[in-house]
Design an enzyme around this catalytic site. Structure first.
Site, PDB file in Angstrom:
ATOM      1  N   SER A 119       0.826  -1.206   0.000  1.00  0.00           N
ATOM      2  CA  SER A 119       0.000   0.000   0.000  1.00  0.00           C
ATOM      3  C   SER A 119       0.859   1.255   0.000  1.00  0.00           C
ATOM      4  O   SER A 119       0.375   2.331  -0.332  1.00  0.00           O
ATOM      5  CB  SER A 119      -0.850   0.058   1.270  1.00  0.00           C
ATOM      6  N   HIS A 140      -1.026  -2.840  -7.244  1.00  0.00           N
ATOM      7  CA  HIS A 140      -1.778  -2.541  -6.025  1.00  0.00           C
ATOM      8  C   HIS A 140      -3.270  -2.775  -6.278  1.00  0.00           C
ATOM      9  O   HIS A 140      -3.944  -1.928  -6.882  1.00  0.00           O
ATOM     10  CB  HIS A 140      -1.488  -1.081  -5.632  1.00  0.00           C
ATOM     11  N   GLU A 152      -3.862  -0.154  -9.200  1.00  0.00           N
ATOM     12  CA  GLU A 152      -2.921   0.971  -9.277  1.00  0.00           C
ATOM     13  C   GLU A 152      -1.554   0.358  -9.581  1.00  0.00           C
ATOM     14  O   GLU A 152      -1.029  -0.427  -8.776  1.00  0.00           O
ATOM     15  CB  GLU A 152      -2.910   1.727  -7.935  1.00  0.00           C
ATOM     16  N   ASN A 190      -3.299   6.148  -1.668  1.00  0.00           N
ATOM     17  CA  ASN A 190      -3.171   6.431  -0.236  1.00  0.00           C
ATOM     18  C   ASN A 190      -2.661   7.835   0.067  1.00  0.00           C
ATOM     19  O   ASN A 190      -2.897   8.350   1.150  1.00  0.00           O
ATOM     20  CB  ASN A 190      -2.305   5.361   0.428  1.00  0.00           C
TER      21      ASN A 190
HETATM   22  P1  NAD Z   1      -2.813  -9.792   6.107  1.00  0.00           P
HETATM   23  O1  NAD Z   1      -2.221  -9.518   7.429  1.00  0.00           O
HETATM   24  O2  NAD Z   1      -4.261 -10.135   6.008  1.00  0.00           O
HETATM   25  O3  NAD Z   1      -2.011 -11.007   5.389  1.00  0.00           O
HETATM   26  C1  NAD Z   1      -0.615 -11.063   5.320  1.00  0.00           C
HETATM   27  C2  NAD Z   1      -0.207 -12.520   5.161  1.00  0.00           C
HETATM   28  O4  NAD Z   1       1.211 -12.568   4.899  1.00  0.00           O
HETATM   29  C3  NAD Z   1      -0.451 -13.369   6.426  1.00  0.00           C
HETATM   30  O5  NAD Z   1      -1.262 -14.498   6.087  1.00  0.00           O
HETATM   31  C4  NAD Z   1       0.963 -13.808   6.840  1.00  0.00           C
HETATM   32  O6  NAD Z   1       1.006 -15.124   7.394  1.00  0.00           O
HETATM   33  C5  NAD Z   1       1.698 -13.744   5.503  1.00  0.00           C
HETATM   34  N1  NAD Z   1       3.151 -13.659   5.629  1.00  0.00           N
HETATM   35  C6  NAD Z   1       3.882 -12.944   6.516  1.00  0.00           C
HETATM   36  N2  NAD Z   1       5.192 -13.160   6.297  1.00  0.00           N
HETATM   37  C7  NAD Z   1       5.293 -14.000   5.236  1.00  0.00           C
HETATM   38  C8  NAD Z   1       6.390 -14.585   4.535  1.00  0.00           C
HETATM   39  N3  NAD Z   1       7.642 -14.341   4.886  1.00  0.00           N
HETATM   40  N4  NAD Z   1       6.125 -15.420   3.496  1.00  0.00           N
HETATM   41  C9  NAD Z   1       4.845 -15.693   3.149  1.00  0.00           C
HETATM   42  N5  NAD Z   1       3.770 -15.160   3.786  1.00  0.00           N
HETATM   43  C10 NAD Z   1       3.993 -14.327   4.801  1.00  0.00           C
HETATM   44  O7  NAD Z   1      -2.455  -8.527   5.204  1.00  0.00           O
HETATM   45  P2  NAD Z   1      -3.279  -7.918   3.971  1.00  0.00           P
HETATM   46  O8  NAD Z   1      -4.273  -6.939   4.488  1.00  0.00           O
HETATM   47  O9  NAD Z   1      -3.678  -9.016   3.070  1.00  0.00           O
HETATM   48  O10 NAD Z   1      -2.136  -7.044   3.276  1.00  0.00           O
HETATM   49  C11 NAD Z   1      -1.150  -7.630   2.462  1.00  0.00           C
HETATM   50  C12 NAD Z   1      -0.495  -6.551   1.618  1.00  0.00           C
HETATM   51  O11 NAD Z   1      -1.487  -5.913   0.807  1.00  0.00           O
HETATM   52  C13 NAD Z   1       0.177  -5.438   2.430  1.00  0.00           C
HETATM   53  O12 NAD Z   1       1.333  -5.025   1.758  1.00  0.00           O
HETATM   54  C14 NAD Z   1      -0.887  -4.351   2.443  1.00  0.00           C
HETATM   55  O13 NAD Z   1      -0.351  -3.066   2.595  1.00  0.00           O
HETATM   56  C15 NAD Z   1      -1.473  -4.515   1.051  1.00  0.00           C
HETATM   57  N6  NAD Z   1      -2.850  -4.001   0.869  1.00  0.00           N
HETATM   58  C16 NAD Z   1      -3.795  -4.206   1.830  1.00  0.00           C
HETATM   59  C17 NAD Z   1      -5.096  -3.739   1.613  1.00  0.00           C
HETATM   60  C18 NAD Z   1      -6.186  -3.971   2.643  1.00  0.00           C
HETATM   61  O14 NAD Z   1      -7.251  -3.328   2.546  1.00  0.00           O
HETATM   62  N7  NAD Z   1      -6.005  -4.869   3.598  1.00  0.00           N
HETATM   63  C19 NAD Z   1      -5.421  -3.070   0.421  1.00  0.00           C
HETATM   64  C20 NAD Z   1      -4.430  -2.908  -0.558  1.00  0.00           C
HETATM   65  C21 NAD Z   1      -3.144  -3.377  -0.307  1.00  0.00           C
END
Ligand code: NAD
Length: 297
Positions: A119, A140, A152, A190
């Protein structure tokens, strides 16, 4: 030609990203350090396909064939070794992502494009830890991925034009609308959204209005589908805080300083919908919008 896609991280975003690639015929390897998270993700993807069946947008056969396109792995090395594209969607933490990208770079085939769903973390910084910075790009997706149209696309300092075009064409193939921007803090989504959310929290903090009033003004006055405080709860208040810090550090401008109320709520463990309470209270199965006790008049 992209056929095999590895998705790293099976959380909220990773399972949505795996869903749309699998639905569109790509072979997907979903990778997470946690085997139980992978199980949860597959169950979740199944449920989301069922929702699409109920709406009549896909058939039972399409669900089966999409689920058959997904395999899982718990380590990056084996999970990316046949990938044409890796989409990293692991936890939003700079050091973690830098480590993951070093690993992907070592094990993914030459010619494989490395994308991050971050993000806010700099694509240029991520690219710099690999030996192929020209093949690294931001992809993104928005939450929930199967529903939201925008991708994005973020060009790092070194991203090759051919890579941007491939990812842009691919996004269209997934039924999405790509929009390409350059790599500066917060990109576009963002950089604009987070100051609005922060200002909504300041308005609450300063007593200008209550939670419901702030969200109602923005929903009914600006035709936003949900108010900024509710949206912050859905994004995660911890995530909002970390993105604001990236903006504040990246631009060195105090206008991005996170509101002290947001900082306090995150310290108190109120992270929003994902753990039951933020500006609103959330209980499993309930769709009621209930203001958190802390903000009731
Ligand atoms: P989340 O916490 O739901 O999931 C993250 C996952 O990554 C977890 O299941 C964790 O076990 C796994 N993980 C951690 N370390 C790891 C590794 N070394 N190898 C493999 N897996 C690993 O997070 P999320 O909300 O899905 O966000 C993920 C990404 O997407 C982030 O970069 C976030 O900024 C981005 N993002 C999130 C949103 C949102 O609304 N949640 C929107 C757009 C982008």
């Amino acid at each position: 030609m992209i056929k095999n896609v590895s998705v790293i991280g099976a959380g909220t975003m990773g399972n949505g990203i795996a869903h749309v690639f699998a639905q569109n015929g790509f072979a997907v390897t979903l990778i997470d350090v946690s085997a139980s998270q992978l199980e949860k993700a597959l169950a979740n993807i199944g449920k989301n396909f069922d929702r699409q069946i109920a709406k009549g947008s896909i058939s039972e056969e399409q669900k089966t064939s999409a689920l058959n396109n997904i395999s899982t792995a718990t380590d990056v090395a084996t999970g990316v070794n046949a990938a044409n594209l890796v989409v990293e969607a692991a936890t939003e933490n700079t050091n973690l992502k830098l480590e993951i990208f070093k690993q992907i770079d070592t094990h993914a085939p030459e010619g494989c494009i490395l994308a991050s769903n971050t993000s806010s973390i700099s694509i240029t910084k991520i690219a710099a830890v690999t030996k192929r910075p020209d093949m690294v790009i931001g992809m993104h997706f928005m939450n929930p991925v199967p529903v939201m149209k925008l991708v994005e696309i973020i060009n790092g300092y070194a991203t090759k034009k051919e890579v941007t075009k491939t990812i842009s064409d691919l996004s269209k193939q997934l039924g999405k609308i790509p929009c390409t921007v350059n790599d500066y803090p917060g990109f576009i989504a963002n950089r604009i959204l987070m100051p609005m959310i922060n200002e909504a929290i300041y308005s609450l903090y300063e007593g200008v209005a209550g939670v419901e009033e702030i969200d109602t003004v923005m929903k009914l006055g600006m035709a936003h589908p949900m108010g900024p405080l509710q949206l912050a709860d859905f994004i995660g208040l911890d995530v909002c805080l970390s993105i604001l810090k990236v903006l504040q550090d990246g631009f060195g401008n105090p206008k991005y300083a996170p509101c002290p109320l947001l900082v306090n709520m995150v310290m108190a463990g109120k992270h929003g919908a994902k753990n039951g309470e933020g500006f609103y209270k959330y209980s499993a199965g309930s769709k009621d919008i209930i203001v958190s006790d802390a903000f009731k008049n």
